[in-house]
Design an enzyme around this catalytic site. Structure first.
Site, PDB file in Angstrom:
ATOM      1  CG  LEU A  45      -9.800   5.585  -2.713  1.00 59.37           C
ATOM      2  CD1 LEU A  45      -9.064   4.058  -4.464  1.00 59.37           C
ATOM      3  CD2 LEU A  45     -10.440   6.642  -2.634  1.00 59.37           C
ATOM      4  CB  ALA A  46     -14.130   0.700   0.356  1.00 61.19           C
ATOM      5  N   GLY A  47     -15.201   3.797   2.098  1.00 61.61           N
ATOM      6  CA  GLY A  47     -15.498   3.796   3.065  1.00 61.61           C
ATOM      7  C   GLY A  47     -16.310   5.230   3.079  1.00 61.61           C
ATOM      8  NE  ARG A 332       1.370  -4.881  -7.612  1.00 57.63           N
ATOM      9  CZ  ARG A 332       0.397  -4.075  -7.310  1.00 57.63           C
ATOM     10  NH1 ARG A 332       0.106  -3.927  -5.760  1.00 57.63           N
ATOM     11  NH2 ARG A 332       0.444  -2.873  -7.987  1.00 57.63           N
TER      12      ARG A 332
END
Lengths: 639, 257, 234
Positions: A45-47, A332
């Site tokens: 997603l970031a790249g 979590r």
């Protein structure tokens, strides 16, 4: 504070920092953008979003991934959703609330300014993704649907069935491929980054190995962006993809980039338990299951009856009991630790007693099987495929597994590491989640970094820095290439007796036993003794078949495991030095009387940043103090 | 359990390949097919032989990287299941298992079971997107999408790009793959502006990559780990006809930059 | 550059458009669909014409006279359309077969088919068989070149009844009609889908109309030679 750790947080009230900063940034003349090359390593997603956005701005771009296509990056496996403070449901959400929840959820170990920006940009992300054609779930009226997720009390999570990560990644991937088709970006799949090259103290390129031919080459650039994901595979068994690795950020660390909070590793509470020694990875079941499922174990130790024969009165719905207001939706870290506790008490279920029930019987009674199928059908199918048990009839068995790493390369407000010109985005950096990440926030952070932060801050760096032209014939590149080839040759020449996987498993077990859900000084000290021994044996006794000049998957693994063997030690060292409990980092010596994490804000309200000092040297521990001007420091309570 | 594996071994793209036979012993029914392959590879390395190269990554059925022809069926005998989600309990103790790579001219073998699927990326690059430059998007809720359209788009968008459709198709056609993307984007209001050029470009690129044509055997749908419907191919053809019929001469040959 | 050819090829002029269409695999399939459906229409009419045999010899011969003399020009038009359809159908099929075969230069050891039917797999050879049969049929009943019994120009009834008393002629016709039925069972269904006019359905491989069409054509054509052979029609 060390001068090396200037976070460069802009002044002004928190809500105005990012806008003000954007205005103050240097711009690059459109005609000049073409002259600058930007490398992006990683296509998740970031790249992918960073590479596509910047190519669209006119920079020369190259993007690298080790998979056969950028679409395979592990962001694709994220199931549950993506948060955004849209407040479409009118249930009291706001940018400030998302910011507040994220800082609190991270147990006050993240940087306020970064988190606020994340909450702000979350709005743009949803708009951007919808424009790209991401098929988010819709209401009958055609508006976007939301659900509440992972401990949030507002419905701010957007989702595309149980495949949100896939759909978001495909959106970014398509944008990236569009740039490839237009010739603005060159994609290098099946290519692994093996070193970072610095010239005059700045990141000026990388050395890569072509995984098909084995050829080692260099790429010179003005900016390098690492978006290479997390390092959860240091535990061998994790929910990460088999190929996920720490090599890119580890090599950057060894070139001088500070590594922040390596011990902040998140254990996800709802994974399918391990079935045997052969297990190669663990599969996550979306946390959204906890919206309708109830977690329980038998009250009695060693109760071997099948679940449906255990009467209601003899079940312990321990999350609902311990945390009445959040119940099964507790964050979590809390849910994971509670599962470990009951299993340690001998009340775990399934093979080996490492599991707890996640029961949908009540939800099916209340909502009908049809509704449950509609909500979780694909997850139930996946569970049945793996375990051969039907979760509509028998409660699921779940157990925590390593999932996400909040730690990563230290970055300033501009997402630049301690090495000028080296930017780090997504899970690979440490920035936004503090000591614990909230559900549906990873996708948000990856896309915020890639679409909306990196494109600005990289421009600012280029615009404000005088960059001499360099190319790959510079001696710094040829030296690095030689070192990479030598290391490969060394691995192949050991010809020992043990496979790479056997070392990886051994390391993973040490990490899980001594640096997993609960940690203590004795265990960590012990781990710090054993890990160097495993590493030592690895370099004497590993068997890597084949040659360097071909597709050699064993060689790829060997290089990655060699780096994990070093990183594992750093994680334990960081866990040992952080003498408090916070978020996912739980030190048994530091707990409240009722067993909750006990922070030590007086001594540890800081980011621990590790600076490499050379082979066999203890790295230096630097601190970036964290200041909380907006969110009041408090003991996290989900009771 | 015990299995006799006949695995396609091929040292490189131009090398000649052949089946080699290996025994997989001590296999548990709870192992995935890839974990069984891991076990075989571990024993090969211990015996000083080259392990079998195969692609895999997420091992939870979503990344699309794994894929093998198992006993003549793409991704093996379970319907709607990727190789990594195929468990050995579905085989019978003592079975002989033939394992081959995807075979298509557009997917040349790199090594053993590893093939080059970059043709898929080029088909997407040719038009499988909605042009939406970062930053210019309007508020997400100003675009209404009916629930049924969103569901249809999602059904098609579930494609994981593994290539099983091509591998299973007797013609080596990529119609299901391209059709799925065309349907995903073409159902949504956001995808309308580029709908015509998308289908023309993607089909041209598909042909350029030397995929075959669709003859409606339906093998692709059976092989697809996400059970994508054959309807997407009909839809692609309809879009193609309409696009060809209605596309006007562009003013300049600049593509749609 | 990847994708650039496809991106550049969008300047669509009229001639260019036709070429683009014919060059693409989808375009060729569409040609096959349209020509195939034209031929289906023809064989349906042909079958209805044949069934007049059961009414009387005079009726059949009158029908033949009507076709050849009253609407002779129209018949030629139909023949031209058919001929063009046949040629396009065969050329496109041959080219697609070549493309499809080239798409898999190395085959599998053994492929275990999951969905393909006998009909879908026999389209190519079945098509060839039907083409050969059509030639035989024309030589037999249109030109009278093949004469199992002496050919009587103009007396269709006599030629039909005479011919089908010969066992091997009937056998060829009956076998060919099986091939035709299978071809239409797959072809009629897939043509509609290739043209993209089918509505999405939960089970896209269900094909009630194509099945009915295939059965009707198979039965309607086969009944004539069988009836003659078994002496139901004299």
């Amino acid at each position: 504070m060390s001068a090396r750790l200037d976070a460069r947080i802009p002044g002004g009230p928190i809500a105005e920092k990012w806008d003000r900063h954007k205005f103050e940034m240097k711009l690059v003349n459109p005609a000049n953008k073409r002259k600058h090359t930007i490398l992006v390593v990683g296509s998740g997603l970031a790249g992918a979003s960073a590479a596509a956005s910047r190519a669209a701005l006119g920079y020369q771009g190259k993007c690298f991934c080790f998979q056969d296509s950028p679409r395979r990056a592990h962001s694709i496996a994220a199931q549950g959703g993506i948060n955004a403070a849209k407040n479409y449901q009118n249930d009291g959400d706001s940018v400030y609330r998302l910011f507040y929840d994220t800082v609190k959820g991270g147990d006050f170990r993240s940087r306020e300014a970064n988190v606020y920006r994340l909450a702000q940009t979350s709005l743009n992300i949803i708009d951007q993704c919808v424009a790209q054609g991401v098929p988010f779930a819709r209401e009958y009226g055609g508006l976007l649907a939301n659900r509440s997720f992972g401990g949030a009390q507002v419905s701010r999570t957007f989702y595309a069935r149980g495949q949100t990560g896939q759909q978001l990644l495909l959106g970014a991937y398509q944008a990236l491929e569009r740039q490839v088709g237009l010739g603005h970006l060159r994609m290098y799949p099946r290519t692994e980054m093996l070193d970072l090259v610095l010239i005059d103290g700045r990141a000026r390129g990388i050395v890569v190995r072509d995984l098909v031919t084995g050829e080692v080459t260099s790429h010179a650039a003005d900016v390098v962006v690492l978006a290479t994901g997390g390092y959860g595979n240091v535990f061998y068994l994790s929910t990460n993809a088999k190929g996920s690795n720490c090599t890119a950020i580890w090599r950057a660390y060894k070139r001088g980039a500070g590594f922040a909070n390596p011990c902040f590793t998140q254990i996800h509470p709802t994974c399918i338990p391990q079935s045997g020694e052969h297990q190669s990875k663990l599969t996550l079941m979306s946390e959204s299951l906890r919206n309708d499922g109830r977690v329980w174990v038998p009250k009695q130790k060693g109760d071997a009856r099948p679940p449906n024969q255990i009467p209601e009165a003899e079940r312990d719905y321990y999350l609902e009991r311990k945390y009445p207001s959040f119940g099964n939706l507790s964050p979590r870290d809390i849910a994971s630790r509670a599962a470990k506790e009951v299993c340690d008490e001998g009340r775990g279920v399934g093979p080996g007693g490492r599991g707890v029930y996640l029961d949908f019987a009540d939800a099916i009674k209340r909502l009908g099987e049809h509704t449950i199928r509609e909500r979780y059908g694909n997850l139930f199918e996946m569970y049945e495929r793996i375990t051969a048990e039907n979760p509509y009839r028998v409660p699921m068995r779940i157990y925590p597994a390593v999932h996400y790493t909040m730690g990563g390369l230290w970055v300033d407000y501009n997402l630049m590491s301690t090495i000028p010109g080296l930017h780090v985005a997504g899970e690979a950096n440490f920035s936004d989640h503090g000591a614990n990440r909230l559900g549906a926030s990873a996708l948000m952070q990856g896309l915020a970094d890639g679409y909306f932060v990196i494109p600005y801050t990289v421009g600012d760096y280029i615009g404000s820095t005088k960059l001499e032209r360099v190319d790959a014939s510079h001696p710094a590149f040829t030296d690095a290439e030689r070192a990479v080839s030598e290391r490969t040759a060394t691995l192949l020449a050991i010809e020992g007796k043990r496979t790479v996987d056997s070392f990886h498993r051994e390391l993973g077990k040490v990490m899980w036993d001594y640096c997993g859900m609960a940690r203590n000084e004795t265990g960590l000290t012990h781990a710090l003794e054993i890990i160097p021994q495993i590493r030592d044996e690895f370099w004497r006794n590993v068997d890597v078949p084949g040659s360097a000049a071909e597709l050699n998957q064993a060689l790829e693994k060997a290089g990655r495991v060699a780096d994990f063997l070093e990183l594992g030690e750093l994680i334990c060292r960081d866990a040992l030095e952080r003498r408090e409990s916070c978020g996912a980092h739980f030190r048994e010596e530091f707990e409240t009387p009722d067993g909750e994490a006990l922070r030590d804000d007086a001594h540890f309200s800081h980011v621990a940043v590790w600076q490499y000092r050379g082979e066999n040297q203890t790295p230096e521990r630097l601190e970036e103090p964290l200041e909380f001007e907006n969110v009041h420091l408090s003991q996290r309570s989900y009771k | 359990m015990k299995f006799t594996l006949h695995v396609w071994r091929q040292a490189g793209p131009t090398a000649a390949g052949a089946f080699s036979t290996y025994e997989a012993t001590d296999i548990s029914g709870d192992m995935s097919f890839l974990e069984m392959m891991d076990a075989v590879n571990e024993s090969l390395i211990e015996r000083g032989e080259q392990p079998v190269a195969f692609d895999h990554d997420c091992r939870e059925g979503i990344c699309g990287m794994c894929g093998m022809m198992i006993n003549g069926i793409a991704h093996g005998p379970m319907r709607a299941t990727a190789t990594c989600q195929l468990f050995m309990r579905h085989f019978t103790d003592g079975d002989a298992i033939y394992i081959e790579p995807w075979r298509a001219r557009a997917f040349p073998v790199i090594k053993d079971l590893v093939v080059d699927r970059s043709a898929f990326d080029r088909v997407i690059a040719a038009g499988g997107y909605i042009t939406a430059p970062t930053g210019g998007a309007r508020d997400a809720n100003t675009i209404l999408v009916s629930k049924s359209d969103a569901d249809d788009a999602m059904d098609a968008a579930a494609c994981i790009g593994c290539g099983a459709c091509v591998a299973a198709c007797p013609n080596g056609s990529a119609s299901l793959f391209a059709g799925a993307k065309i349907a995903h984007l073409g159902v949504l209001p956001q995808g309308q502006a580029e709908r015509r050029q998308r289908v023309l470009r993607m089909i041209a690129q598909m042909d350029e990559e030397a995929f075959g044509g669709c003859t409606w055997h339906g093998e692709c749908h059976e092989a697809c780990p996400k059970a994508i419907s054959l309807d997407v191919i009909a839809r692609m053809n309809g879009d193609y006809l309409r696009a060809l019929w209605t596309t006007h001469e562009e003013k300049q040959e600049q593509g749609a930059g | 550059m990847a994708g650039s050819r496809a991106q550049a090829s969008l300047g669509v002029g009229r001639v260019h458009r036709a070429r683009l269409f014919w060059q693409s695999t989808v375009g060729k399939k569409i040609v096959m669909s349209v020509t195939g459906l034209i031929m289906v229409g023809f064989v349906l009419l042909h079958m209805i014409g044949n069934l007049q045999l059961f009414e009387s010899a005079a009726r059949l011969n009158a029908y033949s006279h009507f076709l050849h003399h009253t609407i002779n020009e129209l018949l030629w038009l139909v023949r031209i359309v058919l001929l063009v359809s046949v040629v396009l159908h065969i050329v496109a099929a041959a080219q697609l077969t070549r493309i499809d075969r080239a798409a898999r230069p190395v085959g599998y050891r053994k492929q275990d088919r999951q969905a393909a039917t006998v009909a879908s797999r026999s389209m190519r050879w079945g098509g060839v068989a039907i083409a050969l049969f059509v030639i035989f049929h024309l030589l037999h009943l249109t030109t009278g070149t093949i004469q199992p019994v002496p050919y009587a120009p103009g007396d269709v009834y006599a030629n039909v009844v005479g011919g089908f008393r010969v066992w091997w002629v009937t056998l060829i016709y009956v076998l060919a009609m099986i091939a035709l039925g299978l071809h239409i069972f797959h072809g009629a269904w897939s043509s509609i889908r290739t043209l993209g006019v089918s509505r999405p359905r939960p089970e896209p491989t269900r094909r009630p109309v194509a099945t009915l069409l295939a059965v009707v054509l198979w039965a309607g054509f086969s009944i004539v030679p069988l009836a003659v052979f078994f002496g139901w029609v004299r």
